[in-house]
Design an enzyme around this catalytic site. Structure first.
Site, PDB file in Angstrom:
ATOM      1  N   GLU A  42      20.172   2.012   2.110  1.00 53.60           N
ATOM      2  CA  GLU A  42      20.101   1.131   0.951  1.00 53.60           C
ATOM      3  C   GLU A  42      18.641   0.907   0.566  1.00 53.60           C
ATOM      4  O   GLU A  42      18.305   0.724  -0.595  1.00 53.60           O
ATOM      5  CB  GLU A  42      20.775  -0.207   1.297  1.00 53.60           C
ATOM      6  N   ARG A  65      25.053  -1.929  -5.541  1.00 58.60           N
ATOM      7  CA  ARG A  65      23.644  -1.609  -5.236  1.00 58.60           C
ATOM      8  C   ARG A  65      23.135  -0.390  -6.011  1.00 58.60           C
ATOM      9  O   ARG A  65      22.298   0.373  -5.517  1.00 58.60           O
ATOM     10  CB  ARG A  65      23.435  -1.352  -3.735  1.00 58.60           C
ATOM     11  N   SER A  92      19.541  -5.442   4.662  1.00 61.07           N
ATOM     12  CA  SER A  92      20.450  -4.362   5.101  1.00 61.07           C
ATOM     13  C   SER A  92      19.766  -3.011   4.893  1.00 61.07           C
ATOM     14  O   SER A  92      19.322  -2.716   3.786  1.00 61.07           O
ATOM     15  CB  SER A  92      21.734  -4.361   4.268  1.00 61.07           C
TER      16      SER A  92
HETATM   17  P1  FAD Z   1      10.571  -3.789  -4.220  1.00 61.48           P
HETATM   18  O1  FAD Z   1      10.841  -3.596  -2.768  1.00 61.48           O
HETATM   19  O2  FAD Z   1       9.184  -4.124  -4.614  1.00 61.48           O
HETATM   20  O3  FAD Z   1      11.051  -2.518  -5.015  1.00 61.48           O
HETATM   21  C1  FAD Z   1      12.332  -1.957  -4.787  1.00 61.48           C
HETATM   22  C2  FAD Z   1      12.505  -0.736  -5.699  1.00 61.48           C
HETATM   23  O4  FAD Z   1      12.495  -1.155  -7.057  1.00 61.48           O
HETATM   24  C3  FAD Z   1      11.352   0.275  -5.574  1.00 61.48           C
HETATM   25  O5  FAD Z   1      11.890   1.560  -5.755  1.00 61.48           O
HETATM   26  C4  FAD Z   1      10.427  -0.088  -6.729  1.00 61.48           C
HETATM   27  O6  FAD Z   1       9.660   1.004  -7.174  1.00 61.48           O
HETATM   28  C5  FAD Z   1      11.428  -0.543  -7.782  1.00 61.48           C
HETATM   29  N1  FAD Z   1      10.903  -1.568  -8.688  1.00 61.48           N
HETATM   30  C6  FAD Z   1      10.438  -2.793  -8.348  1.00 61.48           C
HETATM   31  N2  FAD Z   1      10.101  -3.499  -9.443  1.00 61.48           N
HETATM   32  C7  FAD Z   1      10.361  -2.688 -10.504  1.00 61.48           C
HETATM   33  C8  FAD Z   1      10.208  -2.835 -11.914  1.00 61.48           C
HETATM   34  N3  FAD Z   1       9.739  -3.949 -12.457  1.00 61.48           N
HETATM   35  N4  FAD Z   1      10.575  -1.792 -12.707  1.00 61.48           N
HETATM   36  C9  FAD Z   1      11.054  -0.642 -12.177  1.00 61.48           C
HETATM   37  N5  FAD Z   1      11.213  -0.450 -10.849  1.00 61.48           N
HETATM   38  C10 FAD Z   1      10.877  -1.459 -10.022  1.00 61.48           C
HETATM   39  N6  FAD Z   1      19.486  -7.327  -1.387  1.00 61.48           N
HETATM   40  C11 FAD Z   1      20.717  -7.638  -1.845  1.00 61.48           C
HETATM   41  O7  FAD Z   1      21.216  -7.013  -2.793  1.00 61.48           O
HETATM   42  N7  FAD Z   1      21.451  -8.647  -1.287  1.00 61.48           N
HETATM   43  C12 FAD Z   1      20.995  -9.369  -0.246  1.00 61.48           C
HETATM   44  O8  FAD Z   1      21.676 -10.271   0.234  1.00 61.48           O
HETATM   45  C13 FAD Z   1      19.701  -9.059   0.266  1.00 61.48           C
HETATM   46  N8  FAD Z   1      19.202  -9.736   1.333  1.00 61.48           N
HETATM   47  C14 FAD Z   1      17.978  -9.432   1.820  1.00 61.48           C
HETATM   48  C15 FAD Z   1      17.496 -10.160   2.907  1.00 61.48           C
HETATM   49  C16 FAD Z   1      16.248  -9.895   3.426  1.00 61.48           C
HETATM   50  C17 FAD Z   1      15.745 -10.692   4.606  1.00 61.48           C
HETATM   51  C18 FAD Z   1      15.438  -8.879   2.827  1.00 61.48           C
HETATM   52  C19 FAD Z   1      14.052  -8.603   3.365  1.00 61.48           C
HETATM   53  C20 FAD Z   1      15.918  -8.138   1.764  1.00 61.48           C
HETATM   54  C21 FAD Z   1      17.196  -8.403   1.248  1.00 61.48           C
HETATM   55  N9  FAD Z   1      17.725  -7.685   0.159  1.00 61.48           N
HETATM   56  C22 FAD Z   1      18.959  -8.011  -0.339  1.00 61.48           C
HETATM   57  C23 FAD Z   1      16.969  -6.561  -0.434  1.00 61.48           C
HETATM   58  C24 FAD Z   1      15.913  -6.998  -1.474  1.00 61.48           C
HETATM   59  O9  FAD Z   1      15.689  -8.370  -1.399  1.00 61.48           O
HETATM   60  C25 FAD Z   1      16.353  -6.649  -2.901  1.00 61.48           C
HETATM   61  O10 FAD Z   1      16.614  -5.262  -3.028  1.00 61.48           O
HETATM   62  C26 FAD Z   1      15.302  -7.054  -3.937  1.00 61.48           C
HETATM   63  O11 FAD Z   1      15.839  -6.963  -5.231  1.00 61.48           O
HETATM   64  C27 FAD Z   1      14.037  -6.201  -3.872  1.00 61.48           C
HETATM   65  O12 FAD Z   1      13.104  -6.774  -4.756  1.00 61.48           O
HETATM   66  P2  FAD Z   1      11.562  -6.460  -4.662  1.00 61.48           P
HETATM   67  O13 FAD Z   1      10.903  -7.073  -5.835  1.00 61.48           O
HETATM   68  O14 FAD Z   1      11.035  -6.853  -3.328  1.00 61.48           O
HETATM   69  O15 FAD Z   1      11.590  -4.883  -4.801  1.00 61.48           O
HETATM   70  N1  EPU Z   2      29.420  -7.251  11.453  1.00 58.84           N
HETATM   71  C1  EPU Z   2      29.477  -6.919  12.770  1.00 58.84           C
HETATM   72  N2  EPU Z   2      28.299  -6.797  13.449  1.00 58.84           N
HETATM   73  C2  EPU Z   2      27.097  -7.006  12.868  1.00 58.84           C
HETATM   74  C3  EPU Z   2      27.048  -7.339  11.506  1.00 58.84           C
HETATM   75  C4  EPU Z   2      28.239  -7.448  10.790  1.00 58.84           C
HETATM   76  O1  EPU Z   2      30.548  -6.727  13.345  1.00 58.84           O
HETATM   77  O2  EPU Z   2      26.096  -6.880  13.565  1.00 58.84           O
HETATM   78  C5  EPU Z   2      30.701  -7.410  10.708  1.00 58.84           C
HETATM   79  C6  EPU Z   2      31.292  -8.808  10.890  1.00 58.84           C
HETATM   80  O3  EPU Z   2      32.695  -8.669  10.996  1.00 58.84           O
HETATM   81  C7  EPU Z   2      30.951  -9.502   9.596  1.00 58.84           C
HETATM   82  C8  EPU Z   2      30.991  -8.347   8.599  1.00 58.84           C
HETATM   83  O4  EPU Z   2      30.493  -7.232   9.329  1.00 58.84           O
HETATM   84  O5  EPU Z   2      31.897 -10.481   9.286  1.00 58.84           O
HETATM   85  C9  EPU Z   2      30.147  -8.574   7.359  1.00 58.84           C
HETATM   86  O6  EPU Z   2      28.842  -8.997   7.732  1.00 58.84           O
HETATM   87  P1  EPU Z   2      27.959  -9.908   6.737  1.00 58.84           P
HETATM   88  O7  EPU Z   2      28.772 -11.006   6.196  1.00 58.84           O
HETATM   89  O8  EPU Z   2      26.703 -10.252   7.451  1.00 58.84           O
HETATM   90  O9  EPU Z   2      27.680  -8.967   5.518  1.00 58.84           O
HETATM   91  P2  EPU Z   2      27.284  -7.437   5.420  1.00 58.84           P
HETATM   92  O10 EPU Z   2      28.420  -6.681   4.863  1.00 58.84           O
HETATM   93  O11 EPU Z   2      26.702  -6.953   6.693  1.00 58.84           O
HETATM   94  C10 EPU Z   2      26.461  -7.590   2.958  1.00 58.84           C
HETATM   95  C11 EPU Z   2      25.237  -7.204   2.186  1.00 58.84           C
HETATM   96  C12 EPU Z   2      24.151  -8.249   2.370  1.00 58.84           C
HETATM   97  C13 EPU Z   2      24.671  -9.574   1.832  1.00 58.84           C
HETATM   98  C14 EPU Z   2      25.915  -9.959   2.614  1.00 58.84           C
HETATM   99  C15 EPU Z   2      26.577 -11.215   2.090  1.00 58.84           C
HETATM  100  C16 EPU Z   2      25.234  -4.800   2.024  1.00 58.84           C
HETATM  101  C17 EPU Z   2      24.627  -3.516   2.465  1.00 58.84           C
HETATM  102  N3  EPU Z   2      24.768  -5.904   2.615  1.00 58.84           N
HETATM  103  O12 EPU Z   2      26.104  -7.537   4.326  1.00 58.84           O
HETATM  104  O13 EPU Z   2      23.015  -7.851   1.609  1.00 58.84           O
HETATM  105  O14 EPU Z   2      23.702 -10.578   1.950  1.00 58.84           O
HETATM  106  O15 EPU Z   2      26.896  -8.885   2.540  1.00 58.84           O
HETATM  107  O16 EPU Z   2      27.191 -10.955   0.883  1.00 58.84           O
HETATM  108  O17 EPU Z   2      26.105  -4.790   1.169  1.00 58.84           O
HETATM  109  C18 EPU Z   2      20.968  -6.640   1.694  1.00 58.84           C
HETATM  110  O18 EPU Z   2      21.430  -5.918   0.800  1.00 58.84           O
HETATM  111  O19 EPU Z   2      19.812  -6.498   2.142  1.00 58.84           O
HETATM  112  C19 EPU Z   2      21.803  -7.708   2.256  1.00 58.84           C
HETATM  113  C20 EPU Z   2      21.397  -8.504   3.242  1.00 58.84           C
END
Ligand code: FAD
Ligand code: EPU
Length: 336
Positions: free
Chosen positions: A332, A162, A236
């Site tokens: 994050e 990240r 997250s």
């Molecule tokens: P924004 O929120 O618009 O911007 C994020 C940051 O990037 C800000 O600081 C902004 O200024 C900067 N920025 C945006 N665009 C540019 C650009 N073109 N040039 C320079 N800077 C820029 N993330 C994960 O890694 N894994 C996941 O599994 C994951 N799951 C998610 C699930 C949910 C339900 C949600 C709501 C979010 C999740 N995220 C996850 C976080 C998010 O989706 C990512 O961080 C995504 O890349 C953000 O993109 P955005 O375009 O919405 O960024």
């Molecule tokens: N867990 C709990 N309680 C909870 C949640 C998680 O005990 O309420 C434990 C469970 O044992 C579970 C483990 O944590 O098995 C891992 O949980 P999960 O698989 O949901 O993944 P995570 O580590 O919580 C990360 C990323 C997610 C990404 C998933 C899948 C980060 C900060 N988050 O979550 O990214 O989708 O793995 O790869 O690394 C995001 O960045 O926004 C995001 C959703």
């Protein structure tokens, strides 16, 4: 390219926080971006993609620029790979679906992540065993001060969990314009992470394809992550923390069921969701700010929480995890 004044950012952030910005405009290419930035170089700027990884804690006294650079182009191919360039304003999941349709492999585990192509590289998004780092080829970004386009190769980006140089060393200095990915013509399936295998079995998949993996990832994600279209959140809220082995052994003695993943450098990564759940926050709600009942790592805005209320809740969670486990969580989500 019109500049709007004093508008609400509620539709532009997935937390649904009702903060205002003094100025707002969108841009479709580097030229429009340059002409917006030049006369407003004294204003604080915020580049916005899908707004899915920000928490707005106050009104923004500057210029919000929404990236609307579109286009997906197949540049060239070699024996193993196809090189595909996407505009930073393309929706990430739509890009994933575009690739899957053409059988370009590598993005399937990253299905259904909200937001746009631009931020996906800045954040080095990751899920289910894959990170942008694994498929990134290069990118073009606008140097705000020098008013020119700079190309970044993978080595220049400093990708880590990240993390990238755009979040640290080059914070607020570049605007990502487009990203080129190196995608496999012959897939290398990655199903070992989390519940993918289990989900594929449940789906009764006979022949493994990148579409099947994408569908499995979508099903898993939909079962535990809240849909931002229905409930405000930014995924997250904290990172999974990394601790050294000595600290881990102490924790393991005190908390034998602690959820952890060994890292190549000998350290341990802890599941922050588990730590937060153990502190009793899972399902917690105060006013409209809360901690998701299915995934404790996700903070939510039920309707009208302010950014400060969400931030204060995150601070309480952070302090309680520190008190119980002596582990400091790191946010994050980008705090604005
Ligand atoms: P924004 O929120 O618009 O911007 C994020 C940051 O990037 C800000 O600081 C902004 O200024 C900067 N920025 C945006 N665009 C540019 C650009 N073109 N040039 C320079 N800077 C820029 N993330 C994960 O890694 N894994 C996941 O599994 C994951 N799951 C998610 C699930 C949910 C339900 C949600 C709501 C979010 C999740 N995220 C996850 C976080 C998010 O989706 C990512 O961080 C995504 O890349 C953000 O993109 P955005 O375009 O919405 O960024
Ligand atoms: N867990 C709990 N309680 C909870 C949640 C998680 O005990 O309420 C434990 C469970 O044992 C579970 C483990 O944590 O098995 C891992 O949980 P999960 O698989 O949901 O993944 P995570 O580590 O919580 C990360 C990323 C997610 C990404 C998933 C899948 C980060 C900060 N988050 O979550 O990214 O989708 O793995 O790869 O690394 C995001 O960045 O926004 C995001 C959703």
């Amino acid at each position: 390219m019109q500049i709007q004044e004093n508008i609400s950012l509620k539709p532009y952030n997935t937390f649904g926080i009702d903060a205002k910005t003094k100025f707002f405009a969108s841009f479709k290419d580097a030229e429009e971006l340059g002409s917006l930035l030049t006369p407003h170089s004294k204003l604080q700027t915020l580049i916005l993609g899908g707004g899915s990884n920000i928490l707005l804690t106050k009104d923004f006294d500057g210029l919000v620029l929404k990236n609307e650079i579109k286009g997906i182009t197949e540049l060239h191919e070699d024996r193993e790979y196809v090189y595909v360039k996407a505009g930073a304003g393309e929706n990430w999941h739509q890009f994933v679906l575009h690739c899957i349709k053409r059988n370009w492999a590598g993005v399937e585990n990253l299905s259904l992540i909200p937001g746009n192509v631009g931020a996906s590289s800045m954040q080095n998004i990751g899920a289910y065993g894959v990170e942008i780092d694994d498929l990134f080829w290069d990118m073009e970004a606008w140097h705000i001060k020098e008013k020119k386009i700079v190309t970044f190769t993978k080595n220049d980006c400093g990708f880590a969990y990240r993390e990238s140089v755009f979040k640290r060393k080059y914070k607020d200095q570049f605007v990502i314009l487009n990203v080129t990915y190196q995608l496999r013509k012959k897939p290398r399936f990655n199903t070992s992470y989390g519940a993918i295998e289990q989900e594929l079995k449940k789906m009764e998949v006979k022949e493994l394809t990148i579409k099947a993996i994408s569908d499995a990832v979508i099903a898993i994600r939909s079962s535990k992550l809240p849909d931002p279209a229905k409930i405000g959140n930014a995924g997250s809220f904290f990172k999974n923390p990394e601790i050294n082995n000595a600290q881990f052994l102490i924790l393991k003695t005190q908390f034998p069921t602690i959820v952890c993943y060994p890292l190549e450098n000998g350290n341990m990564k802890l599941a922050a969701g588990w730590l937060i759940e153990q502190c009793g926050w899972k399902g917690f709600r105060r006013g409209d700010a809360g901690c998701h009942a299915k995934q404790a790592l996700v903070l939510i805005n039920y309707a009208n929480a302010s950014g400060t209320e969400i931030y204060n809740l995150s601070e309480e969670i952070l302090q309680s995890v520190k008190a119980k486990f002596n582990v400091m969580l790191e946010r994050e989500v980008n705090i604005v």
